[in-house]
Design a protein around this motif. Structure first.
Motif, PDB file in Angstrom:
ATOM      1  N   ASN A 164       0.831  -1.193   0.000  1.00 28.30           N
ATOM      2  CA  ASN A 164       0.000   0.000   0.000  1.00 28.30           C
ATOM      3  C   ASN A 164       0.869   1.247   0.000  1.00 28.30           C
ATOM      4  O   ASN A 164       2.014   1.215   0.472  1.00 28.30           O
ATOM      5  N   THR A 165       0.345   2.342  -0.542  1.00 25.21           N
ATOM      6  CA  THR A 165       0.991   3.638  -0.374  1.00 25.21           C
ATOM      7  C   THR A 165       0.607   4.178   1.001  1.00 25.21           C
ATOM      8  O   THR A 165      -0.581   4.360   1.285  1.00 25.21           O
ATOM      9  N   VAL A 166       1.599   4.379   1.852  1.00 28.72           N
ATOM     10  CA  VAL A 166       1.372   4.770   3.241  1.00 28.72           C
ATOM     11  C   VAL A 166       1.878   6.195   3.435  1.00 28.72           C
ATOM     12  O   VAL A 166       3.020   6.509   3.067  1.00 28.72           O
ATOM     13  N   ARG A 167       1.032   7.039   3.978  1.00 24.66           N
ATOM     14  CA  ARG A 167       1.427   8.413   4.300  1.00 24.66           C
ATOM     15  C   ARG A 167       1.374   8.589   5.807  1.00 24.66           C
ATOM     16  O   ARG A 167       0.364   8.310   6.442  1.00 24.66           O
ATOM     17  N   LEU A 168       2.496   9.042   6.371  1.00 25.86           N
ATOM     18  CA  LEU A 168       2.574   9.328   7.796  1.00 25.86           C
ATOM     19  C   LEU A 168       2.699  10.833   7.982  1.00 25.86           C
ATOM     20  O   LEU A 168       3.591  11.464   7.391  1.00 25.86           O
ATOM     21  N   VAL A 169       1.834  11.403   8.781  1.00 24.33           N
ATOM     22  CA  VAL A 169       1.947  12.803   9.172  1.00 24.33           C
ATOM     23  C   VAL A 169       2.604  12.813  10.549  1.00 24.33           C
ATOM     24  O   VAL A 169       1.984  12.496  11.556  1.00 24.33           O
ATOM     25  N   LEU A 170       3.904  13.104  10.561  1.00 20.83           N
ATOM     26  CA  LEU A 170       4.684  13.129  11.795  1.00 20.83           C
ATOM     27  C   LEU A 170       4.531  14.522  12.400  1.00 20.83           C
ATOM     28  O   LEU A 170       5.091  15.492  11.890  1.00 20.83           O
ATOM     29  N   ALA A 171       3.770  14.622  13.471  1.00 19.95           N
ATOM     30  CA  ALA A 171       3.437  15.923  14.044  1.00 19.95           C
ATOM     31  C   ALA A 171       4.110  16.103  15.395  1.00 19.95           C
ATOM     32  O   ALA A 171       4.442  15.134  16.084  1.00 19.95           O
ATOM     33  N   ASN A 172       4.305  17.362  15.751  1.00 20.64           N
ATOM     34  CA  ASN A 172       4.986  17.691  17.005  1.00 20.64           C
ATOM     35  C   ASN A 172       4.298  18.908  17.617  1.00 20.64           C
ATOM     36  O   ASN A 172       4.611  20.040  17.290  1.00 20.64           O
ATOM     37  N   LEU A 173       3.338  18.629  18.504  1.00 24.05           N
ATOM     38  CA  LEU A 173       2.608  19.715  19.135  1.00 24.05           C
ATOM     39  C   LEU A 173       3.285  20.193  20.415  1.00 24.05           C
ATOM     40  O   LEU A 173       2.784  21.087  21.090  1.00 24.05           O
TER      41      LEU A 173
END
Length: 800
Positions: free
Chosen positions: A543-552
């Motif tokens: 699968n095409t996997v997209r990760l949104v790596l966030a830092n709040l």
């Protein structure tokens, strides 16, 4: 001898010949104690290295025996005298036949972890596509280890990734473990322990995979021009982490083991975010440095030689535990050409390269300065003194130095260091400095530094269309991962989406069926005020996997994904105050609310359902030149969008490479295509929980040894075991090989046994193995007869 036996011997002989030919392509690299680098022949199909991991003492020389063995009981303590010489306290000279004394920062006298007698361990140099064999022996007392091959893809061999309790059981004292993997891709990589804080105590080294048919206009000498960055403390790193984890802060070290005088708060980056939760003590380049208390004459620094008029490729590895380093070379501009193993379109006229833990950057240096002088190579932390007037806020000055010298000059010694002129670049409004890979959008304008960040970097050569993921994620394979948001009160441990990672008691890659009741709840609110659990994300195959790596939060993170490189699609930043340059709020595109009317207080604290704010989504598009990395800085208040194809089944670790964050729980596992994962090799060690009942205990107290005469006829001659050992076939595995007992099956089993088995196996050995299997069958028959008689025979040892 019947026809079947003749067929078997002939078949095994042909296999032995074929294996012998293939063994001729294996280069067994001589990697002696003290060797700084060990290089495999480019023409070899496979490269074999031996690494021995041991506990040694700094400032101590040890006698070496046969170039491969040291006596850690006969060390001789040394010191650096006022003339800069390393001398023993007893006045005798210990040089020939002894290891070098690890002088580290010139100050700390402590135990460290050595690989082949040194730290960092030797630089292993192989070529792209070669099979790499590394035999690791754990000679430390009382500690288990693993070795992770940082940045290598390890496709189809996930159990070689070297992560304790994820891909293998840690290697215990006195044990050996053979890692085998394909060297892919090419570039600058490294190896290090993945147990506790052992990397910070010295268990690391460089792994360089050379490009095939490289068309370079510079000298590429990885054995001479590799820089491994470290930060260093006077005690084992796990001690520092335990204090920080237990009470939420650390303390200024006075004397190790003595109650400290006062607490340490944190150090700050130019954007106002937290940088160091543990006070900086010393830094090292290739294991050498200088503590601020130590005069230059009493220190040893790494040095690198160049020749005037030439260009050289330098490789920088972020082996440090916590701090980002700003790397520069006095009076020399740098051209950045690669990151994390991938060649990029060159970025020239660079003054600083910022390298966070886990990252690698390669640069080209032109040797065009006065060749009779020495020049400082600097790695300085980004910490600033925010109590002073600013911006710009002055640097805290925490740094480590090495020396660049030209072939016209002599190699610098301790006596020369104090004479080296400090000519670091002055950044002005009319001539601003250029920094690559800032952990924030930009420096405040008062610093006169321009950032070129990862979002602006592009690959030198386009990725093939076959390797590119699609522009959009497959189905629901867009995942938001919020790193380390510790709530409004700031008291939660480091986590991802409110879940702090707990290691399982047995490796997922080997014994996932043994792991129960540890996985995290999936409902967004079910963790309440935070969970400690086995955090996993299940991803289907291809699968095409997209990760949104966030830092709040208010601290940058370096996020590393094992077994993959990802495409960096976009980087988003928080908002900054115009007067100070400090982060004031998180990126406006991110929302923690499950819906616009959601006001659940603990949900906003944990932010377990992070998503794009309604109607606001960044526009991103993948191109063949989109940058690839395996470790990326996620800025405070911002995000990084990465994308990859889930084409490599396995349990792959994803974590922050700042070790205090990782150890406290900022980690998770991507379980990719579990149904398609390649089973581990036969005989790979297992481990895990043990539980038994009180009734079982009492039954063992009534155990009585029964006669063994029934089995006496099945005893195998000792010569058989001798030949099995010579053939590199473990006698403990022989029953597995003989379980199917058919002659053809036996031949195939031997043929696929451990590497090198058939090249050492003689015809007598084959015959003895045959005897073993015949007798094994007799044993099975005898056991069946005993079971039929109702006899209770257990735990009977048959001597071989």
């Amino acid at each position: 001898m019947d026809g079947k036996m003749i067929y078997t011997f002939a078949f095994m002989f042909l296999l032995a010949v074929r294996s012998a030919r293939s063994q001729q392509d294996v280069h067994r690299v001589q990697c002696d104690y003290g060797d700084t680098s060990c290089r495999c022949n480019e023409s070899a199909t496979a490269c074999e290295f031996n690494l021995r991991v041991s506990y040694l003492q700094t400032f101590t020389r040890y006698p070496v025996r046969n170039q491969t063995d040291i006596s850690d009981l006969d060390g001789v303590v040394h010191r650096i005298n006022a003339s800069g010489d390393v001398v023993s306290y007893d006045g005798n000279i210990y040089e020939d036949g002894y290891t070098e004394a690890a002088t580290v920062d010139g100050k700390t006298f402590r135990a460290f972890i050595a690989v082949n007698g040194r730290s960092p361990g030797p630089t292993l140099i192989v070529s792209e596509g070669q099979t790499v064999i590394v035999n690791v022996r754990n000679e430390m007392r009382g500690q288990s280890i693993t070795i992770h091959w940082h940045g290598q893809l390890l496709k189809d061999t996930p159990w070689m990734d070297g992560v304790g309790f994820i891909t293998q059981c840690p290697l215990t004292t006195g044990g050996t473990f053979r890692y085998i993997f394909k060297a892919q891709p090419s570039g600058t990589f490294w190896y290090h322990s993945h147990v506790d804080g052992q990397r910070g105590d010295g268990l690391l080294g460089a792994l360089i995979v050379l490009e095939r048919d490289a068309d370079a206009t510079y000298f590429d000498l990885p054995g001479q021009h590799t820089l491994v960055l470290q930060d260093w403390w006077p005690q084992p790193f796990i001690d520092l982490f335990t204090v920080m984890h237990s009470v939420g802060k650390t303390y200024y070290p006075s004397m190790v083991g003595v109650l400290p005088t006062h607490a340490y708060s944190v150090s700050i980056l130019p954007d106002g975010s937290v940088h160091g939760s543990i006070p900086f003590f010393s830094g090292l380049i290739n294991g050498l440095g200088k503590h601020s208390d130590v005069p230059y004459e009493s220190s040893r620094l790494a040095s690198f030689q160049v020749t005037y008029g030439n260009k050289y490729r330098f490789l920088v590895i972020g082996g440090q535990m916590l701090y980002g380093y700003k790397v520069s070379v006095d009076r020399h501009k740098l051209t950045v050409i690669s990151t994390d193993g991938f060649l990029i379109r060159p970025v020239s006229d660079v003054d600083y390269i910022i390298v966070y833990p886990g990252e690698r950057y390669d640069f080209v240096l032109t040797a065009d300065q006065i060749p009779t002088r020495y020049y400082w190579i600097r790695a300085e932390t980004l910490e600033v003194n925010t109590t002073a007037f600013g911006p710009p806020y002055p640097s805290l000055g925490n740094s480590v130095q090495a020396v660049l010298y030209y072939s016209n000059a002599t190699k610098p010694t301790s006596k020369d260091y104090s004479t080296i002129e400090s000519t670091s670049r002055s950044c002005t409004q009319s001539a601003p400095c250029i920094a690559v890979n800032c952990p924030f959008q930009d420096f405040h304008e008062s610093y006169n530094v321009t950032c070129i960040n990862v979002g602006a970097l592009q690959l030198l050569k386009p990725s093939s269309n076959e390797s590119l993921p699609s522009n959009d994620p497959t189905g629901s394979q867009e995942h938001f991962l919020n790193f380390g948001y510790s709530g409004l009160d700031g008291m939660l441990p480091d986590n991802i989406n409110g879940r702090s990672f707990m290691h399982p008691p047995a490796p997922l890659q080997l014994q996932s069926f043994d792991i129960t009741d540890l996985t995290c709840p999936t409902e967004p609110y079910s963790c309440g005020e935070g969970c400690r659990c086995l955090h996993m994300l299940t991803i289907p195959y291809n699968n095409t996997v997209r990760l949104v790596l966030a830092n709040l939060g208010r601290e940058s993170h370096a996020i590393h994904l094992h077994g993959h490189s990802y495409y960096v699609l976009a980087v988003g930043y928080g908002s900054y105050e115009s007067s100070s340059g400090f982060v004031s709020s998180t990126n406006e595109l991110l929302s923690c609310q499950a819906n616009e009317n959601d006001t659940a207080n603990f949900e906003l604290q944990l932010c377990t359902t992070l998503h794009w704010r309604t109607g606001l989504r960044p526009s991103v598009r993948l191109s063949p030149y989109t940058l690839r990395k395996d470790t990326v800085i996620v800025p405070s208040g911002g995000y990084v969008i990465v994308q990859f194809v889930s084409s490599s089944p396995g349990y792959w670790f994803l974590h922050c490479h700042l070790d205090p964050h990782h150890l406290e729980g900022m980690a998770m596992v991507l379980n990719i295509a579990q149904e398609m994962q390649n089973p581990p090799p036969a005989g790979m060690s297992t481990c895990g929980d043990f539980n038994w009942s009180l009734s079982d205990f009492y039954s063992k107290l009534s155990f009585q040894l029964t006669p063994t005469s029934v089995l006496s006829q099945t005893i195998v001659p000792s010569t058989s075991m001798t030949h099995l050992a010579a053939a590199n076939v473990s006698s403990s595995l022989a029953p597995q090989y003989c379980s199917c007992i058919g002659w053809t099956q036996l031949a195939v089993a031997v043929a696929i046994s451990s590497l090198g088995a058939l090249t050492l196996m003689s015809l007598p050995c084959i015959m003895c193995l045959t005897v073993w299997c015949k007798n094994r069958k007799k044993t099975s028959d005898a056991s069946a007869k005993i079971d039929g008689l109702g006899l209770n025979i257990h735990n009977v040892n048959v001597k071989m």
